[in-house]
Design an enzyme around this catalytic site. Structure first.
Site, mmCIF file in Angstrom:
data_model
loop_
_atom_site.group_PDB
_atom_site.id
_atom_site.type_symbol
_atom_site.label_atom_id
_atom_site.label_comp_id
_atom_site.label_asym_id
_atom_site.label_seq_id
_atom_site.Cartn_x
_atom_site.Cartn_y
_atom_site.Cartn_z
ATOM 1 N N TYR A 1 0.925 -1.982 -0.167
ATOM 2 C CA TYR A 1 -0.257 -0.233 0.060
ATOM 3 C C TYR A 1 0.953 1.495 0.031
ATOM 4 O O TYR A 1 0.268 2.135 -0.809
ATOM 5 C CB TYR A 1 -0.305 -0.256 1.048
ATOM 6 C CG TYR A 1 -1.794 -0.153 1.436
ATOM 7 C CD1 TYR A 1 -2.038 -1.809 1.096
ATOM 8 C CD2 TYR A 1 -3.336 -0.101 1.244
ATOM 9 C CE1 TYR A 1 -3.756 -2.130 0.615
ATOM 10 C CE2 TYR A 1 -4.957 -0.140 0.916
ATOM 11 C CZ TYR A 1 -5.100 -1.856 1.012
ATOM 12 O OH TYR A 1 -6.049 -2.256 0.804
ATOM 13 N N LYS B 1 2.774 -15.375 2.761
ATOM 14 C CA LYS B 1 2.965 -16.515 2.160
ATOM 15 C C LYS B 1 4.043 -16.429 1.733
ATOM 16 O O LYS B 1 5.340 -15.954 1.137
ATOM 17 C CB LYS B 1 2.558 -15.382 0.276
ATOM 18 C CG LYS B 1 2.247 -15.746 -0.587
ATOM 19 C CD LYS B 1 1.388 -16.996 -0.861
ATOM 20 C CE LYS B 1 1.672 -17.738 -1.997
ATOM 21 N NZ LYS B 1 0.576 -18.743 -2.373
ATOM 22 N N ASP C 1 -3.772 -18.306 1.213
ATOM 23 C CA ASP C 1 -4.179 -18.965 0.578
ATOM 24 C C ASP C 1 -5.188 -19.547 0.961
ATOM 25 O O ASP C 1 -6.339 -19.971 0.925
ATOM 26 C CB ASP C 1 -3.625 -19.563 -1.631
ATOM 27 C CG ASP C 1 -2.219 -20.723 -0.874
ATOM 28 O OD1 ASP C 1 -1.805 -20.575 0.313
ATOM 29 O OD2 ASP C 1 -1.516 -20.487 -1.567
ATOM 30 N N ASP D 1 -6.732 -6.558 4.122
ATOM 31 C CA ASP D 1 -7.857 -6.612 3.380
ATOM 32 C C ASP D 1 -8.402 -7.504 2.831
ATOM 33 O O ASP D 1 -10.209 -7.599 2.985
ATOM 34 C CB ASP D 1 -7.183 -5.041 2.731
ATOM 35 C CG ASP D 1 -8.169 -4.244 1.389
ATOM 36 O OD1 ASP D 1 -9.213 -3.753 2.108
ATOM 37 O OD2 ASP D 1 -7.889 -4.145 1.124
ATOM 38 N N ASP E 1 -12.678 -8.520 4.228
ATOM 39 C CA ASP E 1 -13.836 -8.859 3.325
ATOM 40 C C ASP E 1 -14.614 -9.568 3.200
ATOM 41 O O ASP E 1 -15.832 -10.120 3.178
ATOM 42 C CB ASP E 1 -14.087 -8.444 1.577
ATOM 43 C CG ASP E 1 -13.762 -6.492 1.761
ATOM 44 O OD1 ASP E 1 -13.344 -6.399 2.537
ATOM 45 O OD2 ASP E 1 -14.132 -6.511 1.043
HETATM 46 C C1 IPM Z 1 -10.443 -0.781 3.573
HETATM 47 C C2 IPM Z 1 -10.873 -0.416 2.543
HETATM 48 C C3 IPM Z 1 -9.320 0.649 1.801
HETATM 49 C C4 IPM Z 1 -8.588 -0.441 2.217
HETATM 50 C C5 IPM Z 1 -9.759 1.182 0.727
HETATM 51 C C6 IPM Z 1 -10.914 2.130 0.756
HETATM 52 C C7 IPM Z 1 -8.778 2.371 0.800
HETATM 53 O O1 IPM Z 1 -10.897 -1.269 1.288
HETATM 54 O O2 IPM Z 1 -10.797 -0.222 4.777
HETATM 55 O O3 IPM Z 1 -10.712 -1.991 3.926
HETATM 56 O O4 IPM Z 1 -7.540 -0.874 0.921
HETATM 57 O O5 IPM Z 1 -7.890 -0.470 2.709
HETATM 58 MG MG MG Z 2 -10.714 -3.429 2.096
#
Ligand code: IPM
Ligand code: MG
Length: 350
Positions: A136, A186, A218, A242, A246
């Site tokens: 990042y 990884k 993975d 990240d 999700d």
């Molecule tokens: C998160 C989001 C952010 C990230 C984006 C909006 C930059 O996906 O907070 O998980 O990738 O960290």
């Molecule tokens: Mg995110």
């Protein structure tokens, strides 16, 4: 008196943050709120996604309640002024290296999970994600190869201090829960992951009571859907965290349920609190967004930045009770509006 900066941002950010603020106000605590512009909303007014006044507010505040940033109309902008730079800039400027993302299955939501209810029911984990390093924030570039092909690179990098401090947060968190820590990397391919693993093993000596497992990312993605109940605390790098968070959100029913805390320390004198979902432009302004992740982020704010554990629990119990009572926004298969869901949580506040 504590000052809470409200940075609502783009898309559904303002709608969900509004509900979180209503819940905070209903607690009758000694809080003051100050709004700041951030993301695409800030860019429209000031030509910058993170204007100096907002950064100043963030520094002055005792804690930040953040909505979301991201606006498809701005996809064409140069990266340095895209809305996402606001949240990345805040994380970096405030040194918020520790991102805590709890994912717990609330009773009643089993059928909203992407997993079978009997698998989903067991989910109660925390993802501890490193937030100010990795690919990042590494050097980036766009250019051409010597044969004229378009080329790009993003540097994945960590130093040992950056790794050690987040790994300690993972161990501390695990020591306070079921004493199980999974470090995700990884290491079979990446040099950064090998360093990561080395440091995890060094720090593990200080936490003999915590059972440590190393897992490749993975495999972790696979185990998260195969047997998510086996995880307690996961500690991992920025990019892997990240993605896995999700994924974890869909395992507990909806990305509209997951809050997060971004801290500059394990105890977190400075903290930013945000739902893990983004700005969801497709449903923005329609009153369809689920405010629970934002409301639960407000609970984390009280716990981590204001050490008000009782109020944090009141909010969490109210969300639990509202869900158990059948309150459902569209993402959870129901029909409540954002404000109605906020009302349901307010009504359940004891
Ligand atoms: C998160 C989001 C952010 C990230 C984006 C909006 C930059 O996906 O907070 O998980 O990738 O960290
Ligand atoms: Mg995110």
């Amino acid at each position: 008196m504590a000052l809470i900066a409200i940075l609502a941002g783009d898309g559904i950010g303002p709608e969900v943050t509004h509900e979180a603020r209503r819940v905070l106000e209903a607690l009758g605590l000694d809080l003051t709120f100050e709004d700041g512009l951030v993301g695409g909303a800030a860019y429209r007014k000031t030509s910058h996604p993170l204007p100096p006044e907002t950064l100043d507010l963030a520094h002055r505040a005792d804690a930040i309640l953040f909505g979301a940033v991201g606006d498809p109309d701005m996809d064409g902008l140069e990266r340095s002024v895209r809305p996402e730079q606001a949240i990345l800039g805040l994380r970096k400027e405030l040194g918020l290296f520790a991102n805590i993302r709890p994912a717990t299955m609330l009773p009643g939501l089993e059928d909203s999970s992407a997993l079978r209810p009997e698998i989903a029911r067991a989910i109660d984990m925390v993802i501890v994600r490193e937030l100010t390093g990795d690919v990042y924030f590494g050097e980036k570039s766009r250019g051409f190869t010597h044969t004229g092909l378009r080329e790009a690179h993003d540097m994945m990098r960590y130093d040992e201090v950056e790794i050690a401090r987040i790994v300690r947060v993972g161990f501390e968190m695990a020591a306070r829960r079921s004493r199980k820590l999974t470090s995700v990397d990884k290491a079979n391919v990446l040099e950064t992951s090998q360093l990561w693993r080395e440091i995890v093993n060094e720090i593990a000596r200080d936490y003999a009571e915590v059972k440590l497992t190393h897992m490749y990312v993975d495999n972790a993605a696979m185990q998260l859907v195969r047997n998510p109940g086996a995880f307690d605390v996961i500690v991992t790098s920025n990019l892997f965290g990240d993605i896995l968070s999700d994924q974890a959100s869909m395992c507990v029913g909806s990305i509209g349920m997951l809050p997060s805390a971004s801290l500059n320390d394990w105890q977190g004198s400075c903290g930013l609190y945000e739902p893990i979902h983004g700005s969801a432009p497709d449903i923005a302004g329609q009153g369809k967004a689920n405010p629970c992740a934002a409301i639960l982020s407000a609970a984390l704010l009280l716990r981590h930045s204001l050490s008000d554990y009782a109020s944090a629990e009141r909010i969490e119990n109210a969300v639990k009770a509202a869900i158990a009572g059948g309150a459902r926004t569209v993402d959870l298969g129901g029909a409540l509006t954002t404000a109605q869901m906020g009302d349901a949580v307010l009504a359940a506040l004891k």
